[in-house]
Design an enzyme around this catalytic site. Structure first.
Site, PDB file in Angstrom:
ATOM      1  N   ASP A  41       0.805  -1.221   0.000  1.00 48.98           N
ATOM      2  CA  ASP A  41       0.000   0.000   0.000  1.00 48.98           C
ATOM      3  C   ASP A  41       0.840   1.275   0.000  1.00 48.98           C
ATOM      4  O   ASP A  41       0.345   2.339  -0.360  1.00 48.98           O
ATOM      5  CB  ASP A  41      -0.996   0.013   1.159  1.00 48.98           C
ATOM      6  CG  ASP A  41      -0.349   0.041   2.527  1.00 48.98           C
ATOM      7  OD1 ASP A  41       0.783  -0.449   2.654  1.00 48.98           O
ATOM      8  OD2 ASP A  41      -0.989   0.531   3.473  1.00 48.98           O
ATOM      9  N   GLU A  64       9.680 -10.274  -2.623  1.00 54.10           N
ATOM     10  CA  GLU A  64      10.640  -9.199  -2.870  1.00 54.10           C
ATOM     11  C   GLU A  64      12.074  -9.715  -3.018  1.00 54.10           C
ATOM     12  O   GLU A  64      12.872  -9.122  -3.750  1.00 54.10           O
ATOM     13  CB  GLU A  64      10.568  -8.180  -1.728  1.00 54.10           C
ATOM     14  CG  GLU A  64       9.265  -7.422  -1.650  1.00 54.10           C
ATOM     15  CD  GLU A  64       8.188  -8.144  -0.831  1.00 54.10           C
ATOM     16  OE1 GLU A  64       7.100  -7.573  -0.634  1.00 54.10           O
ATOM     17  OE2 GLU A  64       8.453  -9.290  -0.383  1.00 54.10           O
ATOM     18  N   HIS A 127       1.254   0.485  10.352  1.00 48.66           N
ATOM     19  CA  HIS A 127       1.646  -0.875   9.988  1.00 48.66           C
ATOM     20  C   HIS A 127       2.948  -0.885   9.189  1.00 48.66           C
ATOM     21  O   HIS A 127       3.303   0.086   8.532  1.00 48.66           O
ATOM     22  CB  HIS A 127       0.535  -1.565   9.197  1.00 48.66           C
ATOM     23  CG  HIS A 127       0.177  -0.884   7.916  1.00 48.66           C
ATOM     24  ND1 HIS A 127      -0.572   0.267   7.871  1.00 48.66           N
ATOM     25  CD2 HIS A 127       0.478  -1.193   6.623  1.00 48.66           C
ATOM     26  CE1 HIS A 127      -0.731   0.646   6.611  1.00 48.66           C
ATOM     27  NE2 HIS A 127      -0.098  -0.226   5.830  1.00 48.66           N
ATOM     28  N   HIS A 128       3.648  -1.986   9.242  1.00 44.65           N
ATOM     29  CA  HIS A 128       4.954  -2.206   8.609  1.00 44.65           C
ATOM     30  C   HIS A 128       6.079  -1.423   9.298  1.00 44.65           C
ATOM     31  O   HIS A 128       7.195  -1.356   8.770  1.00 44.65           O
ATOM     32  CB  HIS A 128       4.947  -1.864   7.121  1.00 44.65           C
ATOM     33  CG  HIS A 128       4.018  -2.703   6.294  1.00 44.65           C
ATOM     34  ND1 HIS A 128       3.540  -3.927   6.722  1.00 44.65           N
ATOM     35  CD2 HIS A 128       3.470  -2.492   5.057  1.00 44.65           C
ATOM     36  CE1 HIS A 128       2.750  -4.421   5.789  1.00 44.65           C
ATOM     37  NE2 HIS A 128       2.674  -3.579   4.780  1.00 44.65           N
ATOM     38  N   GLY A 428      27.035 -16.135  -3.234  1.00 46.26           N
ATOM     39  CA  GLY A 428      26.671 -17.543  -3.096  1.00 46.26           C
ATOM     40  C   GLY A 428      25.353 -17.797  -2.387  1.00 46.26           C
ATOM     41  O   GLY A 428      25.243 -18.710  -1.573  1.00 46.26           O
ATOM     42  N   ASP A 455      18.492 -29.313  -7.018  1.00 51.12           N
ATOM     43  CA  ASP A 455      17.144 -29.490  -6.474  1.00 51.12           C
ATOM     44  C   ASP A 455      16.947 -28.712  -5.180  1.00 51.12           C
ATOM     45  O   ASP A 455      15.892 -28.114  -4.947  1.00 51.12           O
ATOM     46  CB  ASP A 455      16.826 -30.980  -6.274  1.00 51.12           C
ATOM     47  CG  ASP A 455      17.927 -31.732  -5.530  1.00 51.12           C
ATOM     48  OD1 ASP A 455      19.004 -31.157  -5.267  1.00 51.12           O
ATOM     49  OD2 ASP A 455      17.714 -32.926  -5.224  1.00 51.12           O
ATOM     50  N   ASN A 482      19.897 -34.532  -7.330  1.00 47.66           N
ATOM     51  CA  ASN A 482      20.809 -35.475  -6.688  1.00 47.66           C
ATOM     52  C   ASN A 482      20.505 -35.620  -5.200  1.00 47.66           C
ATOM     53  O   ASN A 482      21.384 -35.852  -4.382  1.00 47.66           O
ATOM     54  CB  ASN A 482      22.275 -35.096  -6.924  1.00 47.66           C
ATOM     55  CG  ASN A 482      22.538 -33.627  -6.614  1.00 47.66           C
ATOM     56  OD1 ASN A 482      21.709 -32.931  -6.046  1.00 47.66           O
ATOM     57  ND2 ASN A 482      23.707 -33.161  -6.998  1.00 47.66           N
ATOM     58  N   GLY A 484      19.248 -33.693  -2.579  1.00 44.90           N
ATOM     59  CA  GLY A 484      19.632 -32.880  -1.430  1.00 44.90           C
ATOM     60  C   GLY A 484      20.769 -31.926  -1.709  1.00 44.90           C
ATOM     61  O   GLY A 484      21.138 -31.655  -2.857  1.00 44.90           O
ATOM     62  N   GLU A 488      26.863 -29.071   0.269  1.00 44.05           N
ATOM     63  CA  GLU A 488      27.063 -29.083   1.712  1.00 44.05           C
ATOM     64  C   GLU A 488      27.561 -30.451   2.173  1.00 44.05           C
ATOM     65  O   GLU A 488      28.409 -30.548   3.074  1.00 44.05           O
ATOM     66  CB  GLU A 488      25.750 -28.726   2.429  1.00 44.05           C
ATOM     67  CG  GLU A 488      25.042 -27.495   1.900  1.00 44.05           C
ATOM     68  CD  GLU A 488      25.882 -26.232   2.001  1.00 44.05           C
ATOM     69  OE1 GLU A 488      26.916 -26.234   2.684  1.00 44.05           O
ATOM     70  OE2 GLU A 488      25.503 -25.226   1.369  1.00 44.05           O
TER      71      GLU A 488
END
Length: 575
Positions: A41, A64, A127-128, A428, A455, A482, A484, A488
């Site tokens: 708004d 956003e 608000h916000h 990254g 994925d 693959n 997951g 990591e």
């Protein structure tokens, strides 16, 4: 860039104009044709002006953060981009994407729709806000990840818009504008001149001294290598670098952050340099050169193999935005393009001998597939995937590679003639590339974008598949399934549950997000199936194509595996 009134907006010839139209005219001068964001708004009045403005298209994203990612991808091909959010909840959602643009030197303007000036001045708990009457807190957050920002008023808007946008263009980094609801339609004088004015030329004596230092370093050199990074791309040095490489038989390489800025078919190109984990040919070209010329190539752990690079200032000429160095001598205020041009002249007169193998078409090293008791694995492998992607890429296409297995696999994919590359190795932020591909598609509709994304990363921003179809984008999206977070797992926690993800039906996603009947969505598990899917993608250039490529969980590009080991050591993870 032009400032032709007839083609950049309403009331262009009038003496006064609204603040909104003033800003939009300036964005059109920067070749911005799309604005990304989410309505709220506090920005609706501004969006009325956006949607009514000739030559501009509003692109509503699902959130956003994705708008910031999309603007980042757009700016990498167009030179600038803009996103619009509402105060507080909207702008804070976008901060991560703006921070990524800052880290990777991408010129993006973030426009925040603010509560009315009197409301903010009175500190009303609307608000916000955080209900404490403080309205400057969020702007101070943006100040940490932008090079300029302003709170616009009816009095200062023209001068502040110009100041902030010029800073964005000059430094190729994001900026921030707060636009209160009551300022949007305030009348201000129309611009009387172009936004971008040429910088004053550097002191001729300074440039002369720099080039004299370079000449001393090149005197007697038998081998010279040019190593380019992402700043060379951002500051428009593709053409000047081509002239530099044509001036003498030099070798050339890129940091992974600069992939695509050099012609990979040019004589002397040897590939991507990643410190000690580079191919030996690239290491030799960079580390053994008598003189190394670094162009827009700041170092980081992810582009140097965990800071394992080996080159010393004494034999290095380095060009960065606004400064240059010849050995230990530093010259503040030297323009990169001017320095590249001067170096081309020095190399042209150097009589440099051609290195061994110069002129041979560069080819990435072949890696043998691992064999099992039944011979080569029947299923699809990373090596086969990237080989197929390299063969598929159309001339002029944009290869977009998500951080992780995709990014490091893409380093060994030869780009086609006039190809482009988009990745985010410095910041990254996973999930970045799918919205960024929306941006690249809209920025350059004549270049088909080919996205390869894991994925796990896709699950962060998958909803923008719907935005792509809504706005007619037709990329090829290859989902590396693959099972997951493989990157990591390669660093730490190979079997840990926190590296697992939900098992989605990826081929069902386009339809779920509103894609039309012409959209292609297929699952492939073998090289033959992948080849058929890519052939289908080639026959449907005007449709979004999603290919789910199923790969083994443990399979990863060799470059990523080596870098993951260094990250594990850097983070002090035990066995």
């Amino acid at each position: 860039m032009s400032d032709t009134p007839s083609d950049i907006g309403p009331q262009a010839a009038a003496s006064r104009i609204t603040v909104a139209d003033y800003l939009l005219r300036r964005l059109r001068e920067l070749d911005v044709e799309h604005l990304f964001g989410v309505p709220g708004d506090y920005n609706l009045g501004f969006l009325d002006r956006v949607t009514a403005f000739p030559g501009l298209t509003w692109v509503g994203t699902c959130n956003e953060l994705d708008a910031a990612y999309a603007a980042d991808g757009y700016a990498r091909l167009r030179g600038a981009a803009a996103l619009v959010t509402t105060f507080g909840v909207g702008e804070l959602s976008a901060v991560n994407g703006v921070a990524g643009a800052y880290a990777e030197s991408v010129p993006v303007v973030a426009v925040t729709g603010m509560p009315a000036t009197e409301v903010a001045a009175a500190g009303r708990p609307v608000h916000h806000t955080l209900m404490d009457g403080e309205y400057g807190r969020f702007g101070r957050m943006f100040a940490e990840v932008t090079v300029a920002r302003a709170d616009l008023t009816a009095t200062n808007a023209p001068a502040e818009i110009d100041r902030v946008l010029r800073a964005m263009w000059r430094e190729r980094k994001p900026v921030h504008l707060n636009l209160p609801t009551d300022v949007v339609l305030a009348q201000v004088p129309a611009s009387s001149g172009p936004l971008i004015v040429p910088d004053a030329p550097a002191d001729p004596g300074l440039v002369r001294d720099f080039l004299a230092g370079c000449a001393r370093m090149l005197d007697g050199a038998r081998s010279v290598t040019v190593l380019a990074g992402h700043e060379a791309e951002r500051f428009g040095l593709r053409g000047p670098l081509g002239d530099l490489l044509a001036a003498a038989p030099v070798r050339s390489a890129v940091f992974s952050s600069g992939k695509g800025v050099l012609d990979e078919t040019a004589p002397g190109f040897v590939g991507a340099y990643t410190g000690e984990i580079s191919d030996k040919r690239v290491r030799a070209a960079v580390e053994d050169a008598d003189c190394l010329i670094l162009v827009g190539a700041p170092v980081s752990d992810s582009v140097t193999g965990g800071f394992s690079h080996h080159f010393t200032p004494e034999r290095t000429i380095e060009l960065r935005p606004g400064r240059a160095a010849a050995g230990r001598g530093v010259f503040e205020g030297v323009d990169m393009a001017e320095a590249v041009g001067g170096l081309a002249g020095l190399l042209r007169d150097s009589g440099l001998p051609a290195p061994e193998g110069y002129g041979e078409l560069f080819a990435y090293p072949e890696v043998e597939e691992e064999e099992t008791g039944e011979g080569l694995r029947a299923g699809l492998t990373q090596r086969q995937l990237w080989g197929a992607v390299g063969e598929f890429l159309p001339a002029g296409s944009v290869l977009v590679a998500e951080q992780g297995t995709a990014f490091y696999g893409a380093q060994e994919v030869p780009l086609p003639a006039d190809g482009r590359f988009v990745g985010q190795p410095l910041w990254g932020s996973i999930g970045y590339t799918l919205p960024a591909t929306l941006g690249t598609e809209l920025a350059a509709p004549d270049r088909r974008s080919v996205l390869v994304i894991g994925d796990g990363s896709l699950q962060l921003t998958a909803q923008e598949l719907g935005t792509m179809t809504r706005y007619g984008a037709a990329p090829v999206v290859i989902v590396v399934n693959n099972d997951g977070y493989t990157v990591e797992r390669a660093i730490h926690g190979a079997t840990a549950p926190y590296n697992d993800i939900a098992a989605w039906d990826y081929t069902a996603l386009p339809a779920a997000f509103g894609a039309g009947p012409g959209t292609v969505a297929v699952r492939v598990e073998t090289p033959a199936e992948l080849a058929d899917a890519l052939a289908l993608a080639a026959r449907t250039p005007d449709e979004l194509v999603l290919i789910e490529a199923v790969l083994p969980r443990e399979d990863a590009p060799q470059l990523l595996t080596a870098l993951a080991q260094r990250f594990a050591e850097q983070n002090a993870y035990g066995d």
